[in-house]
Design a protein around this motif. Structure first.
Motif, PDB file in Angstrom:
ATOM      1  N   ARG A  87       6.773   3.879   1.851  1.00  0.00           N
ATOM      2  CA  ARG A  87       6.092   2.918   3.071  1.00  0.00           C
ATOM      3  C   ARG A  87       7.378   2.055   3.871  1.00  0.00           C
ATOM      4  NH1 ARG A  87       1.751   3.804   0.027  1.00  0.00           N
ATOM      5  NH2 ARG A  87       1.259   1.665  -0.827  1.00  0.00           N
ATOM      6  N   CYS A  88       7.872   1.300   2.096  1.00  0.00           N
ATOM      7  CA  CYS A  88       9.057   0.301   2.098  1.00  0.00           C
ATOM      8  C   CYS A  88      10.255   0.668   3.038  1.00  0.00           C
ATOM      9  CB  CYS A  88       9.366  -0.807   0.597  1.00  0.00           C
ATOM     10  SG  CYS A  88       8.399  -0.795   0.184  1.00  0.00           S
TER      11      CYS A  88
ATOM     12  N   GLU B 108      17.410   9.132   8.984  1.00  0.00           N
ATOM     13  CA  GLU B 108      15.762   8.921   8.663  1.00  0.00           C
ATOM     14  C   GLU B 108      14.701   8.178   8.572  1.00  0.00           C
ATOM     15  OE1 GLU B 108      12.835  12.113   4.480  1.00  0.00           O
ATOM     16  OE2 GLU B 108      15.085  11.121   4.548  1.00  0.00           O
ATOM     17  N   ALA B 109      15.819   6.760   7.940  1.00  0.00           N
ATOM     18  CA  ALA B 109      14.263   6.062   7.983  1.00  0.00           C
ATOM     19  C   ALA B 109      14.270   5.330   8.785  1.00  0.00           C
ATOM     20  CB  ALA B 109      15.751   4.907   6.764  1.00  0.00           C
TER      21      ALA B 109
ATOM     22  N   ASP C  36      15.511  -6.574  12.128  1.00  0.00           N
ATOM     23  CA  ASP C  36      14.550  -7.292  11.781  1.00  0.00           C
ATOM     24  C   ASP C  36      13.750  -8.535  12.482  1.00  0.00           C
ATOM     25  OD1 ASP C  36      13.322  -9.445   9.894  1.00  0.00           O
ATOM     26  OD2 ASP C  36      15.146  -9.761   9.549  1.00  0.00           O
ATOM     27  N   HIS C  37      12.614  -8.260  12.848  1.00  0.00           N
ATOM     28  CA  HIS C  37      11.898  -9.299  13.319  1.00  0.00           C
ATOM     29  C   HIS C  37      11.505 -10.839  12.923  1.00  0.00           C
ATOM     30  CE1 HIS C  37      11.034  -6.748  17.364  1.00  0.00           C
ATOM     31  NE2 HIS C  37      11.083  -6.153  16.351  1.00  0.00           N
ATOM     32  N   SER C  38      12.357 -10.637  11.621  1.00  0.00           N
ATOM     33  CA  SER C  38      12.081 -12.335  10.757  1.00  0.00           C
ATOM     34  C   SER C  38      12.914 -12.743  11.387  1.00  0.00           C
ATOM     35  CB  SER C  38      11.479 -11.806   9.727  1.00  0.00           C
ATOM     36  OG  SER C  38      12.804 -11.868   8.708  1.00  0.00           O
TER      37      SER C  38
ATOM     38  N   GLU D 232      21.863  -1.957   8.458  1.00  0.00           N
ATOM     39  CA  GLU D 232      22.187  -3.501   7.867  1.00  0.00           C
ATOM     40  C   GLU D 232      20.736  -4.202   8.055  1.00  0.00           C
ATOM     41  OE1 GLU D 232      21.727  -7.266   6.410  1.00  0.00           O
ATOM     42  OE2 GLU D 232      22.650  -5.462   5.908  1.00  0.00           O
ATOM     43  N   GLN D 233      20.060  -3.345   9.850  1.00  0.00           N
ATOM     44  CA  GLN D 233      18.511  -3.930  10.056  1.00  0.00           C
ATOM     45  C   GLN D 233      17.361  -3.367   8.839  1.00  0.00           C
ATOM     46  OE1 GLN D 233      18.105  -6.975  11.934  1.00  0.00           O
ATOM     47  NE2 GLN D 233      20.365  -6.522  12.051  1.00  0.00           N
ATOM     48  N   GLN D 234      17.404  -2.451   8.933  1.00  0.00           N
ATOM     49  CA  GLN D 234      16.934  -1.750   8.265  1.00  0.00           C
ATOM     50  C   GLN D 234      16.731  -2.002   6.819  1.00  0.00           C
ATOM     51  OE1 GLN D 234      14.783   1.120   8.415  1.00  0.00           O
ATOM     52  NE2 GLN D 234      14.293   0.918   6.211  1.00  0.00           N
TER      53      GLN D 234
END
Length: 191
Positions: A40-41, A81-82, A142-144, A175-177
């Motif tokens: 899930r991460c 894949e991620a 990364d929406h944060s 990097e975002q992932q």
């Protein structure tokens, strides 16, 4: 199991109810439970397998450092894949909700600025489709990030990244992932 993080206590900083959870408790999770949570991460099978194989971790800091090391040791196919596990940007309705002004109910009126303009929302949808067509994977961000507060911010980043070559863009998306995975690990360990 609910874990709460108490940052001032370091590796002993996770607790279940009144009991502190340490890294030994994390290491003792059954493989299936740890595998499901790690998946899930991050949706990379090789990342999850490597994290499981790396157990036991010496500390939570070691766990997070291993997560990053393993991530950057993977091949681009593993990153793709991620990426495939991420939701699409959405439709106009979901974007309207995401970029709706927040209103706490205590103020006399909603904040100035209001809803994101329709042309920005449509630009995000068109840009997202163009991105996926150009690079072959979904736009990952990364929406944060403090730079992404409004639809216009996200649109500007999307348009800038559309100009990247494929090799650069896959590294930026990776990097975002990585950042998203770290946040998801933290949330999982602290929720």
């Amino acid at each position: 199991m609910t874990l709460l993080y108490a940052p001032s206590t370091g590796d002993a900083g996770f607790k279940v109810g009144a009991r502190r959870l340490d890294i030994r408790d994390f290491n003792a999770l059954p493989d299936m439970e740890a595998c499901a949570a790690l998946t899930r991460c991050c949706g990379s099978t090789r990342w999850v397998q490597a994290m499981l194989a790396r157990r036991p971790f010496d500390s939570f800091a070691d766990l997070f450092a291993a997560a990053d090391r393993i991530w950057w040791s993977l091949e681009s196919e593993d990153w793709l894949e991620a990426f495939s596990h991420h939701p699409e940007l959405g439709d106009v309705s979901s974007l309207r909700r995401r970029f709706a002004p927040s209103f706490d109910g205590f103020s006399a009126a909603p904040p100035a600025g209001g809803q994101a303009p329709e042309h920005q929302l449509l630009g995000l949808l068109r840009g997202s489709a163009a991105y996926e067509k150009r690079f072959g994977f979904r736009f990952i961000i990364d929406h944060s990030d403090k730079k992404v507060k409004k639809a216009a911010d996200l649109l500007a980043i999307l348009q800038k990244r559309l100009r990247n070559d494929v090799d650069l863009e896959i590294r930026q998306a990776a990097e975002q992932q990585r950042r998203i995975t770290s946040q998801r690990l933290t949330k999982w360990l602290t929720s």
